[in-house]
Design an enzyme around this catalytic site. Structure first.
Site, PDB file in Angstrom:
ATOM      1  N   ASP A 115       0.863  -1.191   0.000  1.00 45.65           N
ATOM      2  CA  ASP A 115       0.000   0.000   0.000  1.00 45.65           C
ATOM      3  C   ASP A 115       0.892   1.230   0.000  1.00 45.65           C
ATOM      4  O   ASP A 115       2.096   1.133   0.265  1.00 45.65           O
ATOM      5  CB  ASP A 115      -0.955   0.007   1.206  1.00 45.65           C
ATOM      6  CG  ASP A 115      -0.227   0.026   2.536  1.00 45.65           C
ATOM      7  OD1 ASP A 115       0.787  -0.702   2.678  1.00 45.65           O
ATOM      8  OD2 ASP A 115      -0.644   0.783   3.439  1.00 45.65           O
ATOM      9  N   GLU A 180      -0.062  -0.852   5.802  1.00 43.25           N
ATOM     10  CA  GLU A 180       1.062  -0.322   6.589  1.00 43.25           C
ATOM     11  C   GLU A 180       0.969   1.175   6.785  1.00 43.25           C
ATOM     12  O   GLU A 180       1.226   1.693   7.872  1.00 43.25           O
ATOM     13  CB  GLU A 180       2.391  -0.696   5.905  1.00 43.25           C
ATOM     14  CG  GLU A 180       3.622  -0.544   6.800  1.00 43.25           C
ATOM     15  CD  GLU A 180       4.206   0.861   6.841  1.00 43.25           C
ATOM     16  OE1 GLU A 180       4.976   1.168   7.756  1.00 43.25           O
ATOM     17  OE2 GLU A 180       3.894   1.682   5.945  1.00 43.25           O
TER      18      GLU A 180
END
Lengths: 488, 488
Positions: A115, A180
């Site tokens: 991400d 994250e």
């Protein structure tokens, strides 16, 4: 050539297939860049729920890529995310993979994420952030360095062994997540749940979610933790007009500014009693280590655009960046924050600040120290307003033993690929998952960065240089070998 | 009955047609409420450019209404408004009207505005803010009290004389604008331009854009001015990650919090040297006046929802609300202000605060005092960051002589309608146009409020009570008569 390697191996001769592996990497540079281009093209922004479909697609692509390595790939459902309006949406699945199950070998687990932080062209990007653009050997794009290229480099490292029909020196596991950038929602629970299954036979955990300090490669052995506080001061039941009511009430903003001002001295000293006393002493050995680190103060100043740093010498500066606590006041919620002018007395204001944690600080103790101190400062003001102090994040620091074999392996790998010694560095920021892995699995961890010092993570014009991407892949190839050499 | 009045008039007998005028008002209550309903239905929010068409329509409706009084009505073009993106849109025209041109009579000029503050049902309104709703005699709706009902009450007061074929005691002019809520953009220039034409024969200016202090009617004789400051502290060239950079730079927020904290003591004393010394002394006479004012401290506390005010007695509280300066810190631009947590070191932060002006403070002097003081406090911090202090608003206070005939006329009018003495009060807020009228035209001004103390101006659930609206109309009718009695 493969026959030579095979022969050398069966004859028990110390075989070094690195030249072939490195040549393989050099032969596939454009493939690797193309793979990164495809990944960067996916706007896998975990903070923006409207991009959730892209994020799911990114996890699928990651799983596909890992399946290409021939291992067991699983997409682990980690549940739902609750949105501020109370509704829930599915979290992106965590992709786990396992390549090799030879119990005579070490098993490493590579952690990474796919991400990204938000990015828009109009934020000040010179290029389209989701169209990987090569300018003078730098590959610009959101997520290029944080953390898509490092994840791909690990996959390509394993692929290289397989392409050359070389036995993987270690069993390799992957844990790749998609949350994250917004706090690894759901990952801790997954790690706890899989402690006795997926993680039970893992020997070492490797994280490549950070960067070098200079042009010299680095091994990272510590991160700071973070205690994030909300200090809420509440007065009137609603915002008041400062003309009509100014002079009749003790304003919550005045109180908040007063207590925030008590946290830190003009020169940067933390004024909360007990915090500085808890910090592990700075040893002579540490001082020498810091002294040897390659770090250009002038370049650092120019990068952030200031004339004068908090400390004028390298050792003090790095020490306060990595191994001393610091207070940052981030902002105030509930007050007027737009452009222009507004004559408001905000009724309830929440100051937000954080204290970076270092050994031997304890977040629970810091919470107590800060809360008691702010309440005592507030009490002296004799204000009729109400103060509430809460600690919303209490992330511990992480520190590895640089004498551990994982770091010796890292030094050897760096030396082979870059012909120099790595710097041993820390991160000022927090990578909570390192501490979670350590606490839950009890495994040893190394952070092995390949990102450049000027990659602009979380900023405009993030990039990954071809040099770091490609030589980083070679570094991982070497590291797989060096870890295999660690005595069981 | 009219014949009686006429007879009395030609016989030189002191005629009092108030009973008839008041009866006329009482007979038309529902018409007045309907007129207010039609005006409140127009979302004439001057702060929202997407509502500009509504605002233009509101000015047209105002002009139509004034034309109904048979006078000369003009819609004065006051130019364009520049939007933040550089484009321009037309400002709402200012409506002027003139009813009566008898040079043997006084000429008054009524100032008012028909634009409103923003309002949305979801802000917490119990009713649709643009659908006037009568609940227990309170007429709820945005702009009901600020300032649509007072403007209508003035129009209805003139109308009443006309309906009964009574000679208007004074010539009446109107200046009704549509940008009051966003700073009366364009109005100052218009006043200056029309000083020697429209305003040349005006004797008195009347403003009814404020409210009573309690259930007792009030005459307002002063407003505070306002010096609004931006204190900008600039450090790094861009926001930094507080983990990665915390401990290496002196953070602009730390500096800003430090200098803001130097403005005011915990108990509310202004710490900028020279400010308090400039304030006109509080005379014994003033003390006695304040002592007599009807003001319920407990109701005030309960209205704003606090247990303890800055001062425990009425006189001190009112004095600090009206005739002492005060510092309010409104907020910080450039820092993190959203909900949740963000680990940012803001690169450039601008603290916004204002100091309410009272006689004998001088905004130019306050600007100098504040700027020098903040720079001296900042210099002691020895920070490498840059401080810039600017004063973006410097509005002077306004103060009238309560012994002026305009106030005697006000007392007489209040006594006739309400059978009691009015309180003589000030406003803590700023109505800059009063000072502009005074400075440009040199005319005497009175503020004659009819709004209730609990009307919730600028807040949710704004209302105008039927009582204040209707009795306020009668007050204006009486006031027209009383002003006519002032000796030329």
């Amino acid at each position: 050539m493969l026959a030579v390697i095979f022969l050398a191996t069966i004859l028990g001769i110390q075989a070094h297939p690195f030249d072939e592996l490195h040549q393989h990497v050099d032969d596939h540079v454009e493939d690797y860049v193309e793979a990164l281009r495809q990944w960067v093209a996916v706007e896998s922004d975990s903070s923006d729920v409207t991009k959730r479909a892209d994020l799911h697609r990114m996890m699928d692509m990651t799983a596909e890529k890992l399946k290409g390595l021939g291992g067991e790939v699983e997409m682990v459902d980690i549940g739902f995310q609750e949105l501020p309006d109370g509704t829930t949406i599915p979290l992106p699945k965590v992709v786990t993979a396992q390549i090799g199950k030879d119990s005579t070998k070490h098993t490493i687990c590579v952690y990474g994420h796919v991400d990204v932080q938000p990015a828009k062209k109009e934020d000040g990007w010179a290029t389209d952030p989701y169209n990987l653009t090569d300018i003078n050997g730098n590959l610009y794009g959101r997520g290029a360095s944080d953390n898509k290229a490092p994840v791909l480099a690990w996959i390509h490292a394993v692929e290289a062994y397989q392409a050359l029909n070389l036995d993987l020196p270690v069993n390799v596991k992957f844990v790749i997540e998609g949350m994250e950038e917004t706090g690894s929602n759901g990952l801790d629970t997954m790690i706890v749940a899989k402690r006795d299954t997926f993680f039970s036979n893992v020997d070492y955990i490797i994280i490549s979610d950070c960067g070098w300090l200079s042009r010299r490669p680095a091994l990272t052995y510590g991160t700071r933790g973070n205690c994030y506080f909300f200090a809420e001061v509440e007065g009137p039941k609603q915002d008041l007009h400062s003309g009509v009511y100014g002079g009749t009430v003790i304003e919550p903003m005045t109180d908040l500014i007063g207590i925030l001002d008590s946290l830190i001295s003009p020169s940067g000293n933390i004024l909360v009693p007990g915090i500085r006393e808890a910090v592990a002493p700075f040893s002579d050995e540490e001082w020498r280590m810091y002294q040897d680190i390659e770090f250009d103060m002038e370049a650092f100043k120019s990068k952030i655009g200031i004339d004068q740093l908090m400390y004028n010498n390298k050792v003090d500066l790095l020490a306060h960046r990595w191994r001393h606590p610091t207070v940052s006041i981030h902002g105030i919620e509930g007050a007027f924050s737009a452009s222009g002018s507004k004559t408001v007395i905000p009724a309830k204001v929440t100051g937000k600040f954080s204290i970076r944690q270092v050994p031997d600080m304890d977040p629970a103790m810091v919470k107590k120290q800060v809360t008691e101190y702010l309440h005592s400062v507030f009490a002296k003001r004799k204000s009729p307003n109400k103060l509430k102090v809460t600690m919303i994040i209490g992330a511990k620091p992480w520190l590895a033993d640089t004498k551990h074999a994982l770091y010796e392996a890292g030094k050897a790998a760096v030396k082979r690929v870059f012909q120099m010694e790595p710097d041993l560095i820390r991160e000022g920021g927090t990578i909570p998952i390192a501490r979670t892995f350590q606490d839950v699995t009890g495994k040893s961890i190394i952070m092995l960065p390949i990102g450049g010092f000027d990659d602009g993570l979380h900023s405009q014009n993030e990039k990954m240089s071809r040099y770091n991407y490609i030589e980083g892949t070679k570094l991982f190839i070497s590291y797989l070998h060096e870890v295999a050499e660690i005595k069981k």
